[in-house]
Enzyme design. Structure first.
Site, PDB file in Angstrom:
ATOM      1  N   ALA A  57      -4.718   2.618  -0.918  1.00 47.79           N
ATOM      2  CA  ALA A  57      -4.566   1.906  -2.180  1.00 47.79           C
ATOM      3  C   ALA A  57      -5.100   0.485  -2.080  1.00 47.79           C
ATOM      4  CB  ALA A  57      -3.096   1.898  -2.597  1.00 47.79           C
ATOM      5  N   ASP A  58      -4.781  -0.201  -0.994  1.00 51.56           N
ATOM      6  CA  ASP A  58      -5.281  -1.561  -0.790  1.00 51.56           C
ATOM      7  C   ASP A  58      -6.802  -1.595  -0.781  1.00 51.56           C
ATOM      8  OD1 ASP A  58      -3.054  -3.199  -0.662  1.00 51.56           O
ATOM      9  OD2 ASP A  58      -2.750  -2.910   1.485  1.00 51.56           O
ATOM     10  N   SER A  59      -7.392  -0.773   0.060  1.00 47.99           N
ATOM     11  CA  SER A  59      -8.844  -0.800   0.209  1.00 47.99           C
ATOM     12  C   SER A  59      -9.542  -0.391  -1.080  1.00 47.99           C
ATOM     13  CB  SER A  59      -9.275   0.115   1.356  1.00 47.99           C
ATOM     14  OG  SER A  59      -8.753  -0.348   2.590  1.00 47.99           O
TER      15      SER A  59
ATOM     16  N   ASP B 177       0.805  -1.213   0.000  1.00 45.73           N
ATOM     17  CA  ASP B 177       0.000   0.000   0.000  1.00 45.73           C
ATOM     18  C   ASP B 177       0.844   1.271   0.000  1.00 45.73           C
ATOM     19  OD1 ASP B 177      -2.829   1.306   0.658  1.00 45.73           O
ATOM     20  OD2 ASP B 177      -1.354   2.201   1.996  1.00 45.73           O
TER      21      ASP B 177
END
Length: 397
Positions: free
Chosen positions: A170-172, A142
């Site tokens: 970014a991950d979510s 992330d």
């Protein structure tokens, strides 16, 4: 044991979840909370050298990311394990993975391999940088995507260096975009009868989340700077100190500016030549925010919230996480859902941020133990009791 059925919306969809860490599990969590039969496929204990990458099985993160799923242990590094997986693909709707792009092909479970056994299958792949291109095999996390996607360069106070966001943006975002792509593919499959390969990456999601800050460059050619807690284009819109903490204020137009001045007892500012319109206020922002900071420090946050709300001016407190969940509106929205865990007792998990009038999401079960549902999942796929026991003995499952 009956599978979790938190919602009827997607209870006709079966998902094979090969994901771990955050982006992929976020995608599968959306599907699971809306009732999809999500089967978390993971290596038997001791097979994967990185099996603890996602943290403590009973820890807060695993509980929140992997609720409402069944668990099947399966060694995909063996030929027989791969054959079992492809047998499951025959009756599945979706496979979700977040390996590096070359790994699934090395395991023999890339899109073409899946499509050959089930042309209706939808493969969703979440990677760091994309399935093709010069960075395709790089490991992605992330914070790396936050830096490369532009977020860190516009976050933080000017002159103090780049700053990461306090959450895994970014991950979510990649997980939610992947879920969106899957739902689009499922809808399109109703017309064509065919599956497809859905792809996203942390880098793509991060750039998309930068939204207007990215567009100010692509459209106008301007590189957006850091603005700290101030809005990049409007003022006063940001954080002000109070007698007992801080407050967020948002003034979005001339009418709100006049209402703001009335609320804080400074009607004179509305006509002041330095602050009479949005352009002047922005040009003179340091002086204006300094003046307002001195004013707001004279009273506690609750006082200013009451005054601003009385005049219809957007404002809000700045909460620590315990204060978030003590807020009556948050409680009303049901953002913390109680669940009973066999080892931890009563816990609360974070709800989906959606309200549906007929098929709402729900959380029924915490994370399953590794392989808790292996026998029933394999039996549903047509494996006999004897075959399942043989697979266990061989450490395939």
């Amino acid at each position: 044991m009956p599978r979790p059925r938190p919602s009827t919306a997607l209870d006709h969809i079966r998902v094979l979840d090969l994901t771990r860490v955050r982006a992929g599990p976020t995608c599968c969590r959306v599907l699971a909370d809306f009732g999809a039969d999500v089967i978390k496929v993971e290596a038997p204990p001791g097979v994967d050298p990185n099996e603890n990458m996602s943290g403590d099985r009973h820890g807060f993160d695993m509980q929140n990311l992997h609720r409402n799923k069944r668990s099947l242990t399966l060694n995909l590094k063996t030929e027989e394990g791969r054959a079992v997986f492809l047998k499951l693909v025959e009756t599945a709707d979706v496979v979700v993975e977040n390996y590096r792009p070359d790994v699934k092909d090395r395991l023999g479970i890339g899109y073409e391999a899946l499509k050959s056994v089930n042309p209706r299958i939808i493969l969703a792949s979440v990677s760091g940088f994309g399935q093709t291109g010069p960075y395709r095999t790089r490991a992605g996390f992330d914070q790396i995507a936050q830096g490369m996607g532009g977020l860190m360069a516009i976050t933080g106070h000017a002159g103090q260096g780049p700053m990461r966001a306090g959450i895994a943006v970014a991950d979510s975002a990649a997980g939610v975009y992947a879920a969106t792509g899957i739902l689009v593919a499922l809808a399109e499959r109703e017309k064509s009868g065919e599956g497809q390969w859905v792809q996203t990456s942390l880098l793509q999601a991060m750039i998309a989340m930068c939204d207007f800050q990215a567009a100010v460059y692509t459209v106008d050619g301007k590189v957006p700077p850091q603005n700290g807690n101030d809005h990049p284009h409007s003022t006063p819109m940001g954080v002000l100190p109070t007698a007992d903490g801080y407050i967020n204020v948002g003034v979005g137009g001339e009418g709100q500016w006049k209402s703001f001045c009335k609320a804080v007892g400074r009607d004179d500012l509305a006509a002041h030549p330095d602050y009479a319109n949005a352009k002047q206020r922005f040009r003179n922002r340091p002086a204006l925010m300094g003046l307002l900071g001195d004013l707001f420090r004279t009273e506690p946050t609750a006082h200013w919230l009451e005054r601003l709300e009385s005049e219809g001016v957007p404002a809000g407190p700045i909460y620590t996480m315990d204060e978030v969940f003590a807020d009556p509106q948050v409680d009303h929205l049901g953002m913390a859902v109680p669940v009973r865990h066999h080892a931890r007792g009563d816990i609360r998990l974070i709800a989906q941020p959606l309200v549906m009038s007929r098929t709402p999401p729900a959380i029924e079960t915490p994370v399953a133990e590794p392989g808790e549902h292996s026998a029933e999942v394999l039996a549903e796929a047509g494996f006999s009791t004897h075959e399942i026991e043989r697979l266990r003995a061989a450490r395939i499952v």
